[in-house]
Design a protein around this motif. Sequence first.
Motif, PDB file in Angstrom:
ATOM      1  N   ASP A 280       0.870  -1.185   0.000  1.00  0.00           N
ATOM      2  CA  ASP A 280       0.000   0.000   0.000  1.00  0.00           C
ATOM      3  C   ASP A 280       0.892   1.215   0.000  1.00  0.00           C
ATOM      4  O   ASP A 280       1.569   1.494   1.002  1.00  0.00           O
TER       5      ASP A 280
ATOM      6  N   ASP B  37      -0.197   7.106  -2.966  1.00  0.00           N
ATOM      7  CA  ASP B  37      -1.411   6.802  -3.742  1.00  0.00           C
ATOM      8  C   ASP B  37      -2.653   7.197  -2.957  1.00  0.00           C
ATOM      9  O   ASP B  37      -3.594   7.784  -3.496  1.00  0.00           O
ATOM     10  N   TYR B  38      -2.661   6.860  -1.660  1.00  0.00           N
ATOM     11  CA  TYR B  38      -3.834   7.130  -0.830  1.00  0.00           C
ATOM     12  C   TYR B  38      -3.949   8.616  -0.478  1.00  0.00           C
ATOM     13  O   TYR B  38      -5.043   9.164  -0.434  1.00  0.00           O
TER      14      TYR B  38
ATOM     15  N   LYS C 127      -3.042  11.024  -2.393  1.00  0.00           N
ATOM     16  CA  LYS C 127      -3.577  11.643  -3.621  1.00  0.00           C
ATOM     17  C   LYS C 127      -5.089  11.473  -3.690  1.00  0.00           C
ATOM     18  O   LYS C 127      -5.797  12.326  -4.193  1.00  0.00           O
ATOM     19  N   GLU C 128      -5.585  10.337  -3.202  1.00  0.00           N
ATOM     20  CA  GLU C 128      -7.031  10.077  -3.219  1.00  0.00           C
ATOM     21  C   GLU C 128      -7.773  10.836  -2.133  1.00  0.00           C
ATOM     22  O   GLU C 128      -8.988  10.722  -2.005  1.00  0.00           O
ATOM     23  N   GLY C 129      -7.038  11.580  -1.280  1.00  0.00           N
ATOM     24  CA  GLY C 129      -7.696  12.413  -0.273  1.00  0.00           C
ATOM     25  C   GLY C 129      -7.704  11.830   1.130  1.00  0.00           C
ATOM     26  O   GLY C 129      -8.286  12.423   2.040  1.00  0.00           O
ATOM     27  N   PHE C 130      -7.071  10.674   1.336  1.00  0.00           N
ATOM     28  CA  PHE C 130      -6.983  10.125   2.697  1.00  0.00           C
ATOM     29  C   PHE C 130      -6.011  10.981   3.513  1.00  0.00           C
ATOM     30  O   PHE C 130      -5.114  11.629   2.964  1.00  0.00           O
TER      31      PHE C 130
ATOM     32  N   THR D 203      -3.310   7.051   6.670  1.00  0.00           N
ATOM     33  CA  THR D 203      -2.324   6.373   5.821  1.00  0.00           C
ATOM     34  C   THR D 203      -1.011   6.103   6.560  1.00  0.00           C
ATOM     35  O   THR D 203      -0.028   5.700   5.951  1.00  0.00           O
TER      36      THR D 203
ATOM     37  N   LYS E 194      -6.639  -3.990  -4.666  1.00  0.00           N
ATOM     38  CA  LYS E 194      -7.482  -3.762  -5.845  1.00  0.00           C
ATOM     39  C   LYS E 194      -6.686  -3.955  -7.143  1.00  0.00           C
ATOM     40  O   LYS E 194      -7.202  -4.478  -8.131  1.00  0.00           O
TER      41      LYS E 194
END
Length: 323
Positions: A8, A12-13, A15-18, A23, A53
């Motif tokens: 993970d 990446d996370y 960037k997705e707004g987490f 994170t 995923k």
Amino acid sequence: MLVGLTYDLRDDYLKEGFTEDETAEFDRVDTIIAIESTLQSLGYETDRIGNVKDLVKRLSMGERWDIVFNICEGLYGIGRESQVPALLDAYKIPYTFSDPMVLALTLHKGMTKHVVRDLGLATPDFYVVNLESDIDRIDLPYPLFAKPLAEGTGKGINADSKINNINELRNICKGLLTKYKQPVLVETFLSGREFTVAIVGTENSARSLGVMEVVLKSGAEADVYSYVNKENCEELVVYSMADGGIRQKCEELALNSWRGLGCRDAGRVDIRMDKNGVPHFIEVNPLAGIHPEHSDLPIICNKTGIPYKDLIYWIMESAKKRM
Ligand SMILES: Nc1ncnc2c1ncn2[C@@H]1O[C@H](COP(=O)(O)OP(=O)(O)OP(=O)(O)O)[C@@H](O)[C@H]1O
Ligand SMILES: [Mg+2]
């Protein structure tokens, strides 16, 4: 031999707004690069897969690997660390580190302590708070310690985690229940010295690479190896290798826990002493961080003169026995 890499990636996370906290357990790209380049230097071919995923997509396209080097922690559910190993089991693809049962069990610090206690090993008395109304049922002596049931990297742990009275207990538990949306583990506070034990191998082949004492400097958050102290360890923490009788006692507890719980390939067991100097099991990390300079397991290797390449080699040799 083709080794797939599942991980993970924190960026990446983000960037997705987490958030940073959501994170905190995820890996930085330099960790992935370090594992990848070390595997290549050991003669393996590597392929970055990514998170669960990404793995689902790649598997459904028919892609396969001889073995997968898995460090995915996952995002949701008590099985979050088990998702990748369970999928790989479905496709009969071998992988590094523990199986889905062990990763789900050890993510739940309360269930893990039931098993550890049943193995006859020392661990502080505890109570799992599922609902606010459970708080009044706790009849353990103060001081206590409270933390989220299923987090790592010191998430939810700070100087307030040490609890001296019922008011603090209510406030901290309510805060953790709301923020982390999971039960809270309340246990007897261990006031003694703290150690973490590095382990490689599986079952009877498991062995200790060293026992490291975690000593907090005067500017650190007091009493606990918290998120802030871990993130700023270069300034706030002194690490020193234990030896003699203390090392032996910690290794015995760590290896008995590791083997009893069925952990595989490599990881860490965290230990703290009570006021009488008796070591107690705090938790096991079957997916311990493996950033070459920043994570505790490689720090122990660095301090004992074990090259990072040897650590990765031993992990692969241990995992390849399951091919
Ligand atoms: N019962 C306890 N008594 C005293 N201190 C404790 C207790 N439980 C935890 N701690 C302190 O809190 C720290 C973090 O606890 P724990 O290891 O369970 O959390 P973690 O976030 O999973 O850690 P990791 O980063 O190793 O995954 C410990 O290293 C220790 O300093
Ligand atoms: Mg820990």
